[in-house]
Design an enzyme around this catalytic site. Structure first.
Site, PDB file in Angstrom:
ATOM      1  N   ASP A 177       2.124  -9.127   9.309  1.00 43.88           N
ATOM      2  CA  ASP A 177       0.763  -9.300   9.068  1.00 43.88           C
ATOM      3  C   ASP A 177       0.641 -10.922   9.031  1.00 43.88           C
ATOM      4  O   ASP A 177       0.347 -11.169   8.122  1.00 43.88           O
ATOM      5  CB  ASP A 177       0.257  -8.604   7.900  1.00 43.88           C
ATOM      6  CG  ASP A 177       0.382  -7.069   8.036  1.00 43.88           C
ATOM      7  OD1 ASP A 177      -0.532  -6.479   8.733  1.00 43.88           O
ATOM      8  OD2 ASP A 177       0.997  -6.574   7.263  1.00 43.88           O
ATOM      9  N   HIS A 228       9.511  -3.606   3.329  1.00 41.91           N
ATOM     10  CA  HIS A 228       9.166  -3.658   2.218  1.00 41.91           C
ATOM     11  C   HIS A 228      10.325  -4.087   1.150  1.00 41.91           C
ATOM     12  O   HIS A 228      10.230  -4.821   0.339  1.00 41.91           O
ATOM     13  CB  HIS A 228       8.372  -2.423   1.496  1.00 41.91           C
ATOM     14  CG  HIS A 228       7.128  -2.169   2.312  1.00 41.91           C
ATOM     15  ND1 HIS A 228       6.648  -1.141   2.950  1.00 41.91           N
ATOM     16  CD2 HIS A 228       5.961  -2.938   2.314  1.00 41.91           C
ATOM     17  CE1 HIS A 228       5.659  -1.118   3.502  1.00 41.91           C
ATOM     18  NE2 HIS A 228       5.003  -2.205   2.891  1.00 41.91           N
ATOM     19  N   MET A 251       0.908  -1.130  -0.037  1.00 43.00           N
ATOM     20  CA  MET A 251      -0.128   0.004   0.017  1.00 43.00           C
ATOM     21  C   MET A 251       0.900   1.354  -0.002  1.00 43.00           C
ATOM     22  O   MET A 251       0.264   2.405   0.318  1.00 43.00           O
ATOM     23  CB  MET A 251      -1.093  -0.039   1.092  1.00 43.00           C
ATOM     24  CG  MET A 251      -1.785  -1.266   1.119  1.00 43.00           C
ATOM     25  SD  MET A 251      -3.410  -1.190   2.114  1.00 43.00           S
ATOM     26  CE  MET A 251      -2.722  -0.913   3.718  1.00 43.00           C
ATOM     27  N   SER A 253       6.531  -0.409  10.163  1.00 39.43           N
ATOM     28  CA  SER A 253       5.323  -0.282   9.885  1.00 39.43           C
ATOM     29  C   SER A 253       5.061   1.358   9.170  1.00 39.43           C
ATOM     30  O   SER A 253       5.657   2.186  10.001  1.00 39.43           O
ATOM     31  CB  SER A 253       4.300  -0.228  10.788  1.00 39.43           C
ATOM     32  OG  SER A 253       3.036  -0.047  10.750  1.00 39.43           O
ATOM     33  N   ARG A 300       2.613   2.828   9.938  1.00 38.22           N
ATOM     34  CA  ARG A 300       1.821   3.463  10.804  1.00 38.22           C
ATOM     35  C   ARG A 300       2.830   4.019  11.742  1.00 38.22           C
ATOM     36  O   ARG A 300       2.239   4.937  12.622  1.00 38.22           O
ATOM     37  CB  ARG A 300       0.700   2.563  11.440  1.00 38.22           C
ATOM     38  CG  ARG A 300      -0.404   2.201  10.354  1.00 38.22           C
ATOM     39  CD  ARG A 300      -1.644   1.667  10.911  1.00 38.22           C
ATOM     40  NE  ARG A 300      -2.581   1.676   9.935  1.00 38.22           N
ATOM     41  CZ  ARG A 300      -3.003   0.556   9.130  1.00 38.22           C
ATOM     42  NH1 ARG A 300      -2.231  -0.387   9.260  1.00 38.22           N
ATOM     43  NH2 ARG A 300      -4.087   0.557   8.344  1.00 38.22           N
ATOM     44  N   LEU A 317       6.710   3.055   1.622  1.00 40.61           N
ATOM     45  CA  LEU A 317       7.513   1.769   1.623  1.00 40.61           C
ATOM     46  C   LEU A 317       8.871   2.162   2.679  1.00 40.61           C
ATOM     47  O   LEU A 317       9.445   3.118   3.027  1.00 40.61           O
ATOM     48  CB  LEU A 317       8.116   1.354   0.463  1.00 40.61           C
ATOM     49  CG  LEU A 317       7.195   1.349  -0.918  1.00 40.61           C
ATOM     50  CD1 LEU A 317       7.860   0.869  -1.940  1.00 40.61           C
ATOM     51  CD2 LEU A 317       6.355   0.170  -0.345  1.00 40.61           C
ATOM     52  N   HIS A 318       9.125   1.021   3.515  1.00 40.11           N
ATOM     53  CA  HIS A 318       9.963   1.120   4.549  1.00 40.11           C
ATOM     54  C   HIS A 318      11.055  -0.072   4.247  1.00 40.11           C
ATOM     55  O   HIS A 318      10.762  -0.679   3.359  1.00 40.11           O
ATOM     56  CB  HIS A 318       9.513   1.174   6.073  1.00 40.11           C
ATOM     57  CG  HIS A 318       8.620   0.164   6.339  1.00 40.11           C
ATOM     58  ND1 HIS A 318       8.792  -1.440   6.144  1.00 40.11           N
ATOM     59  CD2 HIS A 318       7.049   0.065   6.462  1.00 40.11           C
ATOM     60  CE1 HIS A 318       7.791  -1.931   6.667  1.00 40.11           C
ATOM     61  NE2 HIS A 318       6.778  -1.204   6.606  1.00 40.11           N
ATOM     62  N   GLN A 370     -10.304  -2.552   2.432  1.00 40.99           N
ATOM     63  CA  GLN A 370      -9.959  -3.407   3.732  1.00 40.99           C
ATOM     64  C   GLN A 370      -9.715  -2.412   4.887  1.00 40.99           C
ATOM     65  O   GLN A 370      -9.197  -2.884   5.985  1.00 40.99           O
ATOM     66  CB  GLN A 370      -8.545  -4.034   3.519  1.00 40.99           C
ATOM     67  CG  GLN A 370      -7.408  -3.220   3.136  1.00 40.99           C
ATOM     68  CD  GLN A 370      -6.299  -3.829   2.901  1.00 40.99           C
ATOM     69  OE1 GLN A 370      -6.016  -4.399   1.645  1.00 40.99           O
ATOM     70  NE2 GLN A 370      -4.999  -3.983   3.758  1.00 40.99           N
TER      71      GLN A 370
HETATM   72  O1  PAF Z   1      -0.222  -5.991   3.719  1.00 38.65           O
HETATM   73  C1  PAF Z   1      -0.569  -4.786   2.922  1.00 38.65           C
HETATM   74  O2  PAF Z   1       0.148  -3.794   2.703  1.00 38.65           O
HETATM   75  C2  PAF Z   1      -2.060  -4.941   2.291  1.00 38.65           C
HETATM   76  O3  PAF Z   1      -2.730  -5.588   3.247  1.00 38.65           O
HETATM   77  C3  PAF Z   1      -2.006  -5.610   1.034  1.00 38.65           C
HETATM   78  C4  PAF Z   1      -1.569  -7.199   1.012  1.00 38.65           C
HETATM   79  C5  PAF Z   1      -1.068  -5.069  -0.033  1.00 38.65           C
HETATM   80  C6  PAF Z   1      -3.304  -5.954   0.327  1.00 38.65           C
HETATM   81  O4  PAF Z   1      -3.695  -4.283   0.267  1.00 38.65           O
END
Ligand code: PAF
Length: 274
Positions: A147, A33, A26, A182, A184, A29-30, A57
């Site tokens: 996650d 990722h 999403m 994260s 967040r 990026l850190h 979501q």
């Molecule tokens: O983990 C995430 O960043 C999101 O849940 C994902 C897998 C890209 C789906 O939107």
């Protein structure tokens, strides 16, 4: 790096990508990722990422509107990590009509932990991941263990829908003080950031206790919840579960301890395999 903002553009480029590893994100990026991008390169001829903040979501009152969007910086980091293709659709591309057909993972996987706290979250997540996999058609897809429940839901979805992709987990990347990286974390004030590593240190304490032979799982969970509350957190759960399906566990099977708690207005999650 080629940026594809349409499905047609990505599909036209797909044959030249060869064996493809895919990392959906999403954005914002850190290093966690980027570690997934690097890991992805070991499994394929080329790596593709996606950036899409998936409204489906997020629950009402969650942080969809304020979720950090840092597209230019994300592209710079992806280029530097050797990612050759980025799928970056807007909402009209992903949801040209309201998404009436949605993936509904089973209640025993979504009615617990994150799913219990965030109703509808896993339906929205699984729906967009299924769509992304259909569009990108990778041989391999990588998801971070931070996650943990998301990873479990995706593995089961891939299995039960016979999706021809290998799901590979990536280890959680942490700051030097233990805080899991994260997007967040950026919401935390300086004081909250100094407090935030407590979550990881409590999980580490539970892991140490179980490894040392402690068997009273409810006691460990309650003590940790109380310590969080005593330091100003609003915990949602701290739970020792079996790794395979995140159901309540006996102490002698492969376990994971998972936690979610709010610090100020920021909700943090973390977990540790035991
Ligand atoms: O983990 C995430 O960043 C999101 O849940 C994902 C897998 C890209 C789906 O939107």
């Amino acid at each position: 790096m080629q940026i594809h903002d349409s499905i047609a553009s990505f599909r036209a480029a797909r044959p030249a990508m060869g064996r493809l590893a895919f990392v959906p994100t999403m954005g914002n990026l850190h290093d966690g990722h980027i570690a997934l991008m690097t890991q992805a390169a070991d499994h394929a001829d080329s790596v593709a990422a996606s950036i899409f903040v998936n409204r489906l979501q997020f629950g009402a009152g969650e942080d969809f509107d304020r979720y950090p969007r840092t597209f230019a910086e994300d592209c710079r980091r992806l280029e530097a990590a050797g990612v050759r293709h980025l799928f970056a659709p807007n909402e009209t591309v992903m949801y040209p009509v309201p998404q009436r057909y949605q993936v509904a993972p089973p209640e025993e996987q979504t009615g617990i932990l994150e799913g219990a706290c965030r109703p509808g979250h896993f339906n929205g997540m699984a729906t967009v991941v299924l769509k992304l996999l259909q569009i990108v058609q990778p041989e391999v897809a990588l998801f971070g263990k931070k996650d943990y429940q998301q990873l479990m839901v995706i593995r089961n979805m891939v299995l039960e829908f016979n999706i021809p992709v290998e799901v590979i987990p990536g280890e959680t990347v942490r700051a030097a003080d233990g805080l899991a990286l994260s997007s967040r974390n950026g919401y935390l004030t300086d004081t909250e950031r100094a407090e935030a590593p407590r979550l990881h240190s409590l999980l580490s304490g539970i892991r140490r206790a179980l490894q040392a032979g402690e068997r009273d799982i409810p006691r460990l969970e309650i003590d940790a919840l109380e310590e969080l509350a005593a330091h100003g957190w609003q915990p949602d759960y701290i739970a020792v579960r079996r790794r395979s399906d995140l159901q309540p566990a006996q102490a002698d099977e492969p376990l994971v301890v998972l936690a979610a708690a709010k610090l100020g207005s920021t909700r943090l999650i973390d977990n540790l395999e035991i």
